[in-house]
Design an enzyme around this catalytic site. Structure first.
Site, PDB file in Angstrom:
ATOM      1  N   ARG A  73      11.132  -6.421   5.972  1.00  6.73           N
ATOM      2  CA  ARG A  73      10.976  -4.985   5.718  1.00  6.73           C
ATOM      3  C   ARG A  73      11.863  -4.166   6.664  1.00  6.73           C
ATOM      4  O   ARG A  73      11.898  -4.407   7.866  1.00  6.73           O
ATOM      5  CB  ARG A  73       9.510  -4.588   5.937  1.00  6.73           C
ATOM      6  CG  ARG A  73       9.282  -3.086   5.869  1.00  6.73           C
ATOM      7  CD  ARG A  73       7.836  -2.751   5.678  1.00  6.73           C
ATOM      8  NE  ARG A  73       7.062  -2.837   6.910  1.00  6.73           N
ATOM      9  CZ  ARG A  73       5.772  -2.528   6.983  1.00  6.73           C
ATOM     10  NH1 ARG A  73       5.117  -2.158   5.892  1.00  6.73           N
ATOM     11  NH2 ARG A  73       5.117  -2.626   8.123  1.00  6.73           N
ATOM     12  N   ARG A 128      -0.947  -8.271  14.263  1.00  8.37           N
ATOM     13  CA  ARG A 128      -1.554  -7.290  13.351  1.00  8.37           C
ATOM     14  C   ARG A 128      -2.302  -7.983  12.222  1.00  8.37           C
ATOM     15  O   ARG A 128      -3.354  -7.524  11.791  1.00  8.37           O
ATOM     16  CB  ARG A 128      -0.481  -6.370  12.777  1.00  8.37           C
ATOM     17  CG  ARG A 128      -0.148  -5.224  13.716  1.00  8.37           C
ATOM     18  CD  ARG A 128       1.276  -4.782  13.549  1.00  8.37           C
ATOM     19  NE  ARG A 128       1.533  -4.136  12.296  1.00  8.37           N
ATOM     20  CZ  ARG A 128       2.719  -4.204  11.671  1.00  8.37           C
ATOM     21  NH1 ARG A 128       3.704  -4.907  12.185  1.00  8.37           N
ATOM     22  NH2 ARG A 128       2.899  -3.556  10.555  1.00  8.37           N
ATOM     23  N   ARG A 155      11.030  -1.620  11.785  1.00 14.09           N
ATOM     24  CA  ARG A 155      10.024  -0.872  12.530  1.00 14.09           C
ATOM     25  C   ARG A 155       9.765  -1.561  13.863  1.00 14.09           C
ATOM     26  O   ARG A 155       9.788  -2.783  13.939  1.00 14.09           O
ATOM     27  CB  ARG A 155       8.716  -0.845  11.725  1.00 14.09           C
ATOM     28  CG  ARG A 155       8.450   0.471  11.063  1.00 14.09           C
ATOM     29  CD  ARG A 155       7.313   0.400  10.088  1.00 14.09           C
ATOM     30  NE  ARG A 155       6.045  -0.023  10.691  1.00 14.09           N
ATOM     31  CZ  ARG A 155       4.868   0.095  10.078  1.00 14.09           C
ATOM     32  NH1 ARG A 155       4.816   0.614   8.857  1.00 14.09           N
ATOM     33  NH2 ARG A 155       3.764  -0.308  10.640  1.00 14.09           N
ATOM     34  N   ARG A 170      -9.919   1.451   9.446  1.00 18.36           N
ATOM     35  CA  ARG A 170      -9.454   0.113   9.790  1.00 18.36           C
ATOM     36  C   ARG A 170     -10.543  -0.686  10.477  1.00 18.36           C
ATOM     37  O   ARG A 170     -10.349  -1.861  10.764  1.00 18.36           O
ATOM     38  CB  ARG A 170      -8.265   0.225  10.729  1.00 18.36           C
ATOM     39  CG  ARG A 170      -6.916  -0.093  10.065  1.00 18.36           C
ATOM     40  CD  ARG A 170      -5.868  -0.012  11.133  1.00 18.36           C
ATOM     41  NE  ARG A 170      -4.621  -0.608  10.830  1.00 18.36           N
ATOM     42  CZ  ARG A 170      -3.588   0.009  10.258  1.00 18.36           C
ATOM     43  NH1 ARG A 170      -3.714   1.229   9.809  1.00 18.36           N
ATOM     44  NH2 ARG A 170      -2.447  -0.618  10.118  1.00 18.36           N
ATOM     45  N   LYS A 174       0.828  -1.213   0.000  1.00 17.32           N
ATOM     46  CA  LYS A 174       0.000   0.000   0.000  1.00 17.32           C
ATOM     47  C   LYS A 174       0.861   1.260   0.000  1.00 17.32           C
ATOM     48  O   LYS A 174       0.577   2.196  -0.729  1.00 17.32           O
ATOM     49  CB  LYS A 174      -0.877   0.050   1.263  1.00 17.32           C
ATOM     50  CG  LYS A 174      -1.997  -0.931   1.301  1.00 17.32           C
ATOM     51  CD  LYS A 174      -3.018  -0.545   2.369  1.00 17.32           C
ATOM     52  CE  LYS A 174      -2.444  -0.483   3.775  1.00 17.32           C
ATOM     53  NZ  LYS A 174      -2.117  -1.752   4.388  1.00 17.32           N
TER      54      LYS A 174
END
Ligand code: AMP
Length: 221
Positions: free
Chosen positions: A130, A173, A162, A93, A17
């Protein structure tokens, strides 16, 4: 003049995204509004919201609907968003957030809601690898053998994992996505506003698919 756009991009964390939103934002000349980025900025500023958001984000949970709707209400009232539109990334969300957004956008409704579909197994691998620049947000992929510190090619900032990309928080998540956010897909489908895009392709190909979906939605309006 390039026409603006009012878009939502849904999709699992790691579906691409962020990359697509940056491209769409340039293409339609509209702001890319990422609620995750807004919360991370608040965290850096050390505001009350930031302190609370840091705790929630580290656990991979969701910040309360009322707070998030307040943030978006304020952001969408800014002249750039009113005048040209926006690309929403990470909001809504939950279904209550979507209902609140419909109220906020009653006069200037959304063009289309895109669901960027990438299977869970695939995003799990992507998220584990990531890495992101702490300063400018550029995304990188770790091969597992980088020399540290890893310096961002774009701005010279630190490239790090992150805080919420730990294996436990990632699983949490993704579970939350399935539970809370997937019902949004049904919500927008019922209203005839959803286009599902297969996100398993090169970034260029996915961009082409999204642009075609936006054009089709506009032509059918
Ligand atoms: P993201 O960068 O979109 O993955 O967001 C990072 C984290 O910020 C999420 O895991 C949530 O904890 C929080 N967050 C971002 N957007 C929202 C939202 N719309 N509602 C609730 N929490 C959010």
């Amino acid at each position: 003049m390039i026409p603006g756009a009012r878009l939502i991009l849904l999709g699992r964390q790691g579906a691409g995204k962020g990359t697509q939103c940056v491209r769409l934002s340039r293409q339609f000349v509209v702001p890319h509004i990422s609620t995750g980025d807004m919360l991370r900025a608040a965290e850096r500023e050390g505001s009350e919201l930031g302190v609370m958001a840091k705790r929630v984000m580290e656990e991979g949970g969701l910040v309360g609907d009322e707070i998030m709707v307040g943030l978006i209400r304020e952001r969408l009232s800014q002249p750039d968003a009113v005048g040209r539109g926006y690309i929403l990334d990470g909001f809504p969300r939950t279904v209550p957030q979507a209902v609140a957004l419909d109220e906020l956008t009653a006069e200037l409704p959304l063009d289309v809601v895109i669901d960027l579909d990438v299977p869970r197994e695939l995003v799990l691998n992507r998220l584990s690898a990531r890495r992101v620049c702490r300063d400018c947000g550029t995304n990188y992929v770790s091969s597992g053998v980088e020399r540290l510190p890893w310096i961002c090619e774009v701005c010279g900032g630190d490239v790090v994992r992150r805080d919420d990309d730990t294996p436990e928080a990632i699983m949490h998540r993704l579970d939350l996505y399935d539970k809370m956010t997937a019902p949004l897909i049904e919500y927008y489908q019922r209203g005839g506003r959803l286009t599902i895009i297969d996100g398993v392709a090169t970034a260029d190909e996915v961009s082409r698919r999204i642009t075609a979906a936006v054009e089709t939605a506009r032509a059918n309006r």
